[in-house]
Structure formats: structure tokens, C-alpha cells
Scaffold this active site. Structure first.
Site, PDB file in Angstrom:
ATOM      1  N   ASP A   1       4.101   0.873 -10.616  1.00  0.00           N
ATOM      2  CA  ASP A   1       3.055   0.391  -9.717  1.00  0.00           C
ATOM      3  C   ASP A   1       2.056  -0.471 -10.488  1.00  0.00           C
ATOM      4  OD1 ASP A   1       1.708   0.179  -7.285  1.00  0.00           O
ATOM      5  OD2 ASP A   1       0.449   1.933  -7.692  1.00  0.00           O
TER       6      ASP A   1
ATOM      7  N   GLY B   1      -8.441   3.337  -3.078  1.00  0.00           N
ATOM      8  CA  GLY B   1      -9.462   4.370  -3.201  1.00  0.00           C
ATOM      9  C   GLY B   1     -10.157   4.655  -1.891  1.00  0.00           C
TER      10      GLY B   1
END
Length: 273
Positions: free
Chosen positions: A79, A176
């Protein structure tokens, strides 16, 4: 069984369902994710980021071994691979996919660097994800949201020139926790889907809202990256009353149940062959 991410995503695109790609940070989180996939009889993609654990080769080999032994399809993906070396290390470790993240670079640099790694990865059967536009951080959502949205007019050219297997798009999500209300641009997503026929990836799935995620899948998203929500659920479960020596088990269970909920939401449960 350890398979390429392309194999999982092409089937998901054909079946019009999504596939969760949880971030794994160590052997334990990888084991929990694979357990969830087995229990749900679902394919899964394990996203492994260099920033969480720098030993891609040693830990990556362990994760690939766990995936290989699983009775469901598991892909192991690097990732946000920001460095050329990270991609090579991941391939060396046995990853079946890498993400080439040049989303903050100028467009031509993004194309050039991505195409170079596509050529290397495809030579050894590894699939490639790349990002056009840039998904920012949730804490700066009000400022970042509009700046990095994917240009749908460039999507086809980018996919053709790079040769990537799946495209990560910026349509209003953020990494987030969000500092404001998430707003996804579904019309932009539909326009991108009309331009390219490869699977599309949504970064920043946590906190985006179940309805938004389901609609995103309906509009063409196939891979959904999830991290924050899983760790928040794990922390909350660990804080519940119980013997201190069982805290790890509570954390594992909280993380796993949240992931299983997303797998059900995305329609991937029962899709393992």
C-alpha cells in the site's frame, strides 16, 4: 490461497461487489483478517504499508505464507509504495500486487514512474495499482478535499499509458478520521467509470458512511481500503471490562467483527471460490 489482486478485483467487478482491503501492520493483524475472510467465505486483500513496518521482506514472506495456506483467495498488496526500492522489496517478498503512489508528483512524472514499475511487476506476474489525483488526510479535510480530485478526462489516458491493473481515485474521501462531514462526488466517479474499464479503488473508506460506500460500489468502486475504523473498534473492545491477560483477544475480536461487518456491507461474503 495466495492470488493476484487483479484476479480478485476482476471477479468483483464482474459480480458488482466490493472487496475490503484492510491495512495490516504485523503478523497478528494479517492473521485476524484472514480469519475474518475464512469465516465469511470471502476473498480479501491485505494492504501492507512500509510506513507501518519497515521489514517488508521478512514480515512480507510470513504474511504470504499465511495467505497461501488460507482456503479463500487472499492477495497481498504493497500500500502506498512511495519508493522504487519498496516496490522491489515487496515483489522479492512474494507480494502479489504493489501500489505505485506517485499521486503527489507532477502528472508526467507519475505516468513515467508508474509505467516503469508496471513493466517490472508484470514481468513476474504481479499486479499494479496506482493513483490519479490525491486523497488527503481527514484532519485537513476542509482544505484538502477539493485540491486533489481525480480529473476524469485524464483517467483513460493515464490507464492506457501506464498499463495499470486498477486505478485509485480521489472523489472526496480522506485518510484517517474526518474533521468534517465526508462528501463524495458520485458524478465524478461515474464519469471516471465511463472512461476506464479496469477496477477502481477507493482510499479512505473509514468514516465515509455505509450508505456512501454502498453507493460508491454501485457507481464502480471495487476495492475499498479500510484501516482507522478497524483499529478504533479494536481499541474500544480492548478497553471493555475483562481480565487484563485477555486484552489482546478482546482487541482482536473487536477488529475482526468490524471488518466482517464491512465485508457483509460490500457484498463480498460468500464469494470465495
Amino acid at each position: 490461497m495466495l492470488v493476484s489482486m487483479k484476479e480478485i478485483l476482476v471477479k468483483a467487478q464482474s459480480g458488482a461487489y466490493g472487496v475490503a482491503a484492510p491495512n495490516v501492520i504485523n503478523e497478528d493483524t494479517a492473521r485476524v483478517c484472514i480469519e475474518a475472510a475464512v469465516e465469511m467465505k470471502a476473498p480479501i486483500i491485505l494492504d501492507f504499508a512500509f510506513q507501518f513496518h519497515p521489514d517488508i521482506v521478512s514480515l512480507g514472506k510470513i504474511i504470504c505464507m499465511l495467505a497461501q495456506a488460507a482456503p479463500v483467495p487472499v492477495a497481498v498488496n504493497l500500500d502506498h509504495g512511495a519508493a522504487f526500492e519498496h516496490a522491489i522489496w515487496a515483489i522479492r517478498a512474494g507480494f502479489t500486487s504493489i501500489m505505485v503512489d506517485r499521486s503527489s508528483a507532477p502528472y508526467e512524472d507519475n505516468v513515467r514512474d508508474t509505467a516503469e514499475l508496471v513493466k517490472i511487476a508484470h514481468a513476474v506476474g504481479v499486479s499494479v495499482e496506482a493513483e490519479l489525483g490525491h486523497v488527503g488526510d481527514g484532519e485537513n479535510y476542509a482544505q484538502d478535499r477539493e485540491q486533489g480530485l481525480t480529473d476524469s478526462a485524464k483517467a483513460r489516458e493515464y490507464a492506457d499509458r501506464t498499463g495499470i491493473d486498477c486505478l485509485a481515485v480521489a472523489i472526496g474521501t480522506a485518510h484517517g478520521a474526518y474533521s468534517g462531514e465526508p462528501h463524495l462526488d458520485f458524478e465524478r466517479l461515474k464519469a471516471i467509470r465511463r472512461e476506464v474499464d479496469i477496477p477502481l479503488v477507493l482510499h479512505g473508506g473509514s468514516g465515509s458512511g455505509n450508505d456512501n460506500l454502498v453507493r460508491a460500489i454501485q457507481c464502480g468502486i471495487t476495492k475499498i481500503n479500510i484501516a482507522t475504523d478497524l483499529f478504533v473498534a479494536g481499541v474500544a473492545a480492548g478497553a471493555e471490562e475483562g481480565p487484563p491477560y485477555m486484552i489482546y483477544h478482546r482487541i482482536r475480536e473487536g477488529y475482526k467483527q468490524r471488518l466482517k461487518g464491512y465485508m457483509e456491507l460490500f457484498g463480498q461474503s460468500g464469494r470465495a471460490e
